[in-house]
Enzyme design. Structure first.
Site, short mmCIF file in Angstrom:
data_model
loop_
_atom_site.label_atom_id
_atom_site.label_comp_id
_atom_site.label_asym_id
_atom_site.label_seq_id
_atom_site.Cartn_x
_atom_site.Cartn_y
_atom_site.Cartn_z
CB SER A 1 -0.86 -0.01 1.27
OG SER A 1 -1.41 1.28 1.50
CE1 TYR B 1 -4.25 -1.98 5.20
CE2 TYR B 1 -3.28 0.12 4.55
CZ TYR B 1 -3.89 -1.07 4.21
OH TYR B 1 -4.11 -1.37 2.89
N1 LIG Z 1 -8.95 -0.54 -1.26
C1 LIG Z 1 -7.88 0.23 -1.08
O1 LIG Z 1 -7.96 1.47 -1.10
C2 LIG Z 1 -6.52 -0.40 -0.86
C3 LIG Z 1 -5.39 0.41 -0.96
C4 LIG Z 1 -4.12 -0.17 -0.79
C5 LIG Z 1 -4.00 -1.51 -0.50
N2 LIG Z 1 -5.13 -2.26 -0.39
C6 LIG Z 1 -4.94 -3.69 -0.08
O2 LIG Z 1 -5.53 -4.48 -1.09
C7 LIG Z 1 -6.02 -5.70 -0.53
C8 LIG Z 1 -7.47 -5.90 -0.92
O3 LIG Z 1 -8.22 -4.79 -0.47
P1 LIG Z 1 -9.75 -4.57 -0.91
O4 LIG Z 1 -9.96 -3.12 -0.85
O5 LIG Z 1 -10.06 -5.31 -2.15
O6 LIG Z 1 -10.49 -5.26 0.36
P2 LIG Z 1 -11.91 -5.99 0.52
O7 LIG Z 1 -12.27 -5.86 1.96
O8 LIG Z 1 -12.87 -5.51 -0.52
O9 LIG Z 1 -11.55 -7.50 0.22
C9 LIG Z 1 -10.68 -8.24 1.06
C10 LIG Z 1 -11.01 -9.71 0.92
O10 LIG Z 1 -10.11 -10.42 1.79
C11 LIG Z 1 -10.86 -11.38 2.52
N3 LIG Z 1 -10.21 -11.65 3.80
C12 LIG Z 1 -10.08 -10.82 4.86
N4 LIG Z 1 -9.44 -11.45 5.86
C13 LIG Z 1 -9.14 -12.70 5.41
C14 LIG Z 1 -8.50 -13.83 5.98
N5 LIG Z 1 -8.04 -13.82 7.25
N6 LIG Z 1 -8.36 -14.95 5.23
C15 LIG Z 1 -8.85 -15.00 3.97
N7 LIG Z 1 -9.49 -13.97 3.38
C16 LIG Z 1 -9.63 -12.84 4.09
C17 LIG Z 1 -12.24 -10.74 2.73
O11 LIG Z 1 -13.23 -11.71 3.03
C18 LIG Z 1 -12.45 -10.05 1.38
O12 LIG Z 1 -13.05 -10.93 0.44
C19 LIG Z 1 -5.77 -5.60 0.98
O13 LIG Z 1 -4.56 -6.27 1.30
C20 LIG Z 1 -5.63 -4.11 1.21
O14 LIG Z 1 -4.83 -3.81 2.34
C21 LIG Z 1 -6.38 -1.75 -0.56
#
Ligand SMILES: NC(=O)c1ccc[n+]([C@@H]2O[C@H](COP(=O)([O-])OP(=O)(O)OC[C@H]3O[C@@H](n4cnc5c(N)ncnc54)[C@H](O)[C@@H]3O)[C@@H](O)[C@H]2O)c1
Length: 259
Positions: free
Chosen positions: A143, A156
């Site tokens: 991130s 985070y």
């Molecule tokens: N959305 C953003 O702005 C953003 C920015 C930078 C990084 N990220 C990173 O991208 C990744 C995905 O983010 P997103 O926005 O798509 O999130 P999201 O919440 O939409 O999806 C995350 C998925 O991970 C699953 N999950 C959570 N904990 C879990 C576990 N212990 N075991 C298995 N599955 C698990 C959830 O059920 C969900 O389906 C994350 O690592 C997040 O930190 C997101």
């Protein structure tokens, strides 16, 4: 003419592929010919994505798995990889937390650690074991929080800094196995992760905060999950065969253009 970014006959595991960025990655890889195997805590979400991929003519599977549970990860990888090899691993599952060093409780820190750091450790361990004889490509979700101080994101940011460091470590140690390991560092991407954050922290003010958060990217909007999927597809393809140990910011200029 050969097709670029072709993943025909490749097997890909995507953690957290049942929602948001992971969903878009699973769809992009399947669209290029890979079998997208989704591991998610939320099996219903994973099954819904598999059905979408299959309806579009692609190959996909869903498995329930908590990445934070070492034994479960070992068992699920063992079951999935009976009689087939692993070519691609996407460590995407992650959870968010808002708080600074004073407001982050020990329980909060442990929870973020168990999913965002130990979860990545668990799947890297199982994935590298599976790839060490035939090589492969790993992409980890870091991130922008790993690169700049974002207010109120102590646990985070710590976890995403660790993802960045794990990426470098695996890239170096696993060169001789033919494994490439890279990470991407998204800025804000509009997913359920962001909607959940707004609903929890700004109830009644979600629309205004959405606009404010959109404007923190110099490009003036949040990223789209599909844009993350396209970058990850590239990194997993033969076209990216000279890239390992790299982190790619995909953030609308957030890290480099915000002065
Ligand atoms: N959305 C953003 O702005 C953003 C920015 C930078 C990084 N990220 C990173 O991208 C990744 C995905 O983010 P997103 O926005 O798509 O999130 P999201 O919440 O939409 O999806 C995350 C998925 O991970 C699953 N999950 C959570 N904990 C879990 C576990 N212990 N075991 C298995 N599955 C698990 C959830 O059920 C969900 O389906 C994350 O690592 C997040 O930190 C997101």
């Amino acid at each position: 003419m050969s097709k670029k970014f072709d993943l025909t006959d490749k097997t890909a595991i995507i953690t957290g592929g049942g929602s948001g960025i992971g969903r878009a990655i699973a769809m992009a890889l399947a669209d290029s010919g890979a079998t997208s195997i989704i591991l998610d805590l939320n099996l219903d979400g994973a099954i819904a994505v598999v059905e979408e991929i299959q309806a579009a003519g692609g190959k996909a599977e869903a498995h329930s798995c908590n990445v934070a549970d070492h034994e479960e990860v070992q068992r699920v990888f063992g079951d999935i990889l009976k009689g087939r090899s692993l070519d691609i691993l996407i460590n995407n599952a992650g959870i968010a937390h808002v708080g600074n060093i004073l407001t982050t409780s020990v329980e909060d820190f442990d929870r973020i650690y168990s999913v965002n750091i130990k979860g990545v450790f668990n799947t890297l361990k199982a994935g590298v074991e599976a790839m060490k004889n035939s090589g492969g490509s790993i992409v980890n979700l870091s991130s922008v929080a790993a690169h700049v101080g974002i207010s109120d994101r102590f646990a985070y940011s710590t976890s995403k800094g660790a993802v960045h460091a794990m990426t470098l470590s695996v890239a170096k140690d696993c060169l001789s196995y033919g494994i490439r390991c890279n990470s991407i560092s998204p800025g804000r991407v509009h997913t359920p992760f962001v909607d959940g954050f707004l609903a929890k922290n700004y109830p009644g003010n979600e629309k205004e905060m959405f606009e404010t958060l959109s404007k923190t990217q110099p490009i003036g909007r949040m990223g789209k999950p599909d844009e993350m999927g396209s970058l990850v597809l590239y990194l997993c393809s033969e076209e990216a065969s000279f890239i390992t140990g790299s982190d790619f910011k995909i953030d609308g200029g957030f890290v480099t253009l915000n002065t």
